[in-house]
Design a protein around this motif. Structure first.
Motif, PDB file in Angstrom:
ATOM      1  N   ASN A 122      -0.762  51.206  20.451  1.00  0.00           N
ATOM      2  CA  ASN A 122      -1.976  50.658  19.857  1.00  0.00           C
ATOM      3  C   ASN A 122      -2.024  51.180  18.427  1.00  0.00           C
ATOM      4  N   ASP A 123      -1.855  50.298  17.438  1.00  0.00           N
ATOM      5  CA  ASP A 123      -1.620  50.718  16.069  1.00  0.00           C
ATOM      6  C   ASP A 123      -2.697  50.196  15.121  1.00  0.00           C
ATOM      7  N   ILE A 124      -3.430  51.119  14.527  1.00  0.00           N
ATOM      8  CA  ILE A 124      -4.442  50.762  13.531  1.00  0.00           C
ATOM      9  C   ILE A 124      -3.886  51.170  12.173  1.00  0.00           C
ATOM     10  N   LEU A 125      -3.503  50.173  11.406  1.00  0.00           N
ATOM     11  CA  LEU A 125      -2.796  50.376  10.138  1.00  0.00           C
ATOM     12  C   LEU A 125      -3.722  50.242   8.934  1.00  0.00           C
ATOM     13  N   GLU A 126      -3.297  50.871   7.831  1.00  0.00           N
ATOM     14  CA  GLU A 126      -3.981  50.733   6.541  1.00  0.00           C
ATOM     15  C   GLU A 126      -5.489  50.972   6.661  1.00  0.00           C
ATOM     16  N   HIS A 172      -4.974  45.806  12.820  1.00  0.00           N
ATOM     17  CA  HIS A 172      -4.910  46.393  14.162  1.00  0.00           C
ATOM     18  C   HIS A 172      -3.925  45.579  14.989  1.00  0.00           C
ATOM     19  N   ASP A 173      -2.841  46.232  15.394  1.00  0.00           N
ATOM     20  CA  ASP A 173      -1.795  45.583  16.191  1.00  0.00           C
ATOM     21  C   ASP A 173      -1.609  46.318  17.510  1.00  0.00           C
ATOM     22  N   VAL A 174      -1.288  45.588  18.536  1.00  0.00           N
ATOM     23  CA  VAL A 174      -0.763  46.162  19.774  1.00  0.00           C
ATOM     24  C   VAL A 174       0.715  45.790  19.758  1.00  0.00           C
ATOM     25  N   THR A 175       1.566  46.812  19.724  1.00  0.00           N
ATOM     26  CA  THR A 175       3.012  46.585  19.572  1.00  0.00           C
ATOM     27  C   THR A 175       3.719  46.808  20.900  1.00  0.00           C
TER      28      THR A 175
END
Length: 143
Positions: free
Chosen positions: A72-76, A81-84
């Protein structure tokens, strides 16, 4: 903003190295190392997406074999917000070499040992890859 589904594809060679590329400036987290990845399209399954990511990024024809983890990736700072989902792949032709396809997104592709990847930290790895290593420090033994 709605979270998006990112597929990150991992390919190992016979020397147990993985293909990684350095993200180009002008995109999220420039200068960080990543596996070939892309967003899941409507109606596409994870394997199709992983195979497309490799073909579009490296010109390698691969066969996706297994979804083995997710992050679960919250970028910048929350901008993205991506789920990879991480998908293992195998080359269809072991003699085929990666070629840079999208010069706007990536500086180039290199084979990296898992030792090299594990030595990199948050400042060097694209957030989904860093999160994968944090959640699975023994990731190499997972496949």
């Amino acid at each position: 903003m709605v979270p998006r589904v990112r597929i990150s594809a991992i390919l190992r060679d016979n020397a147990n190295r993985v293909i990684m590329g350095n993200r180009k400036g002008g995109i999220i987290e420039p200068g960080k190392w990543q596996f070939p990845n892309t967003y899941l399209l409507h109606g596409e399954d994870f394997f199709e997406c992983a195979e497309r990511a490799f073909l579009e990024s490296t010109a390698l024809e691969v066969c996706a074999t297994k979804v083995f983890s997710w992050t679960n990736d919250i970028l910048e700072g929350g901008y993205c917000h991506d789920v990879t989902f991480f998908v293992l792949c195998e080359r269809k032709d072991e003699t085929q070499l990666p070629e840079l396809q999208d010069v706007c997104q990536c500086e180039g592709w290199e084979w990296k040992s898992w030792g090299d990847v594990m030595e990199m930290g948050e400042k060097d790895l694209f957030l989904p890859v860093y999160n994968l290593l944090c959640s699975h420090p023994n990731v190499e033994g997972m496949f």
